[in-house]
Design a protein around this motif. Structure first.
Motif, PDB file in Angstrom:
ATOM      1  N   ARG A 110      38.061  29.964  44.646  1.00 41.63           N
ATOM      2  CA  ARG A 110      36.874  30.347  43.853  1.00 41.63           C
ATOM      3  C   ARG A 110      36.049  31.390  44.598  1.00 41.63           C
ATOM      4  O   ARG A 110      35.571  32.369  44.014  1.00 41.63           O
ATOM      5  CB  ARG A 110      35.995  29.116  43.568  1.00 41.63           C
ATOM      6  N   ARG A 113      37.588  34.667  44.201  1.00 44.60           N
ATOM      7  CA  ARG A 113      37.359  35.209  42.853  1.00 44.60           C
ATOM      8  C   ARG A 113      35.958  35.824  42.745  1.00 44.60           C
ATOM      9  O   ARG A 113      35.760  36.869  42.135  1.00 44.60           O
ATOM     10  CB  ARG A 113      37.502  34.082  41.816  1.00 44.60           C
ATOM     11  N   ARG A 141      45.283  29.616  43.927  1.00 51.71           N
ATOM     12  CA  ARG A 141      45.302  30.312  42.636  1.00 51.71           C
ATOM     13  C   ARG A 141      44.546  29.503  41.570  1.00 51.71           C
ATOM     14  O   ARG A 141      43.911  30.082  40.691  1.00 51.71           O
ATOM     15  CB  ARG A 141      46.745  30.557  42.189  1.00 51.71           C
ATOM     16  N   GLY A 144      41.185  30.435  41.127  1.00 55.08           N
ATOM     17  CA  GLY A 144      40.939  31.699  40.427  1.00 55.08           C
ATOM     18  C   GLY A 144      41.161  32.949  41.258  1.00 55.08           C
ATOM     19  O   GLY A 144      40.874  34.059  40.814  1.00 55.08           O
ATOM     20  N   ALA A 145      41.681  32.780  42.482  1.00 52.94           N
ATOM     21  CA  ALA A 145      41.892  33.951  43.350  1.00 52.94           C
ATOM     22  C   ALA A 145      42.930  34.884  42.728  1.00 52.94           C
ATOM     23  O   ALA A 145      43.944  34.417  42.206  1.00 52.94           O
ATOM     24  CB  ALA A 145      42.370  33.503  44.724  1.00 52.94           C
ATOM     25  N   SER A 146      42.663  36.166  42.805  1.00 50.75           N
ATOM     26  CA  SER A 146      43.659  37.110  42.288  1.00 50.75           C
ATOM     27  C   SER A 146      44.616  37.510  43.415  1.00 50.75           C
ATOM     28  O   SER A 146      44.239  37.576  44.589  1.00 50.75           O
ATOM     29  CB  SER A 146      42.968  38.333  41.680  1.00 50.75           C
TER      30      SER A 146
END
Ligand code: PEP
Ligand code: MN
Length: 252
Positions: A110, A113, A141, A144-146
């Motif tokens: 998070r 992100r 992931r 929400g990590a890209s």
């Protein structure tokens, strides 16, 4: 990606020196852990309040990305604040191999992100298990990590009767790289556990399609507060690795 520098941040002067030496050797990143996971009670790092500003200063002064480990989400948030307020641009936190708390992994996802300048390194866990390693990436992931802000680090697995401190599993490393699609760098220092074995480990790793190295180098390894045996001096790095890494980078 080449990451050079000491195991731990020990003093402001040491951090500044380390960043300068790493920059002079063409490293894009210098490392200095603010928290150190320890088996027994003892010195466990200067912490983010004390050392965070040193890393920000060194990063700005020498134009090199700072990379560190912290062990709690509040400390990661503090580090993000310090680096953002200092406007350093990109900076790196890595998930240490011993920090296997999936809530922390998701929370880091998070944080990534929410902060486009934060790059997260993900080390493999200490024990050999493909699913667990892939699971760490899934947890990050899930936060929400890209993928553009993530990379992996292979630091070997703790195994009995091995000449390595942490035995590499090159096959599994390649499998995780392929399955996740993330860049994979190798940490020969924590694999080797001894300075003399670091060079041999780099030679082995160079046979594989990896994306970089994270190597521990200290101004005076005998006086280092952590991982004395495996840290190279800058002189040894120059003598034994500098040329090899430079030609690897050039051919890449
Ligand atoms: C480190 O990078 O200094 C470290 C503690 O490594 P690992 O988490 O791989 O043991
Ligand atoms: Mn270390």
């Amino acid at each position: 990606m080449l990451i050079l520098g000491s195991c731990a941040a020990e003093s402001e002067e040491q951090v500044m020196w380390s960043a300068r030496m790493a920059k002079e050797r063409g490293a894009a990143v210098f490392r200095a852990s603010l928290d150190k996971p320890r088996t027994k009670v003892g010195w466990d790092g200067v912490g983010v309040d004390t050392g965070g500003p040193w890393l920000a200063k060194a990063s700005k002064q020498f134009g090199i990305v700072a990379a560190t480990e912290v062990m709690a989400i509040d400390d990661a948030k503090k580090f993000v604040e310090i680096m953002s307020e200092a406007s350093v641009g990109q900076f790196i936190i890595w998930l240490g191999s011993r920090n296997q708390n999936h809530k922390y992994q998701e929370a880091m996802g998070r944080l990534v992100r929410e902060n486009p300048m934060l790059i997260l390194g993900i080390k493999n866990q200490p024990w050999r298990n493909l699913d667990h390693w892939l699971g760490i990436v899934e947890h990050v992931r899930a936060g929400g990590a890209s993928d553009e802000q993530l990379f992996l680090v292979h630091r070997g697995f703790q195994e009995k009767d091995s000449e390595y401190r942490n035995k590499p599993d090159w096959k599994m490393m390649l499998e995780v790289k392929a399955k996740t699609g993330l860049p994979m760098i190798v940490d020969p220092s924590h694999i080797a556990g001894e300075a003399r074995l670091v060079i041999a480990t780099v030679n082995l790793a160079l046979k594989y399609p990896i994306d970089g190295f994270m190597i521990e180098v200290h101004a005076n390894p005998k006086m280092a507060l952590t991982d004395q045996r495996q840290q190279l001096s800058w002189e040894d790095y120059d003598l034994l690795l500098r040329q090899k890494i430079a030609s690897w980078k050039a051919n890449d």
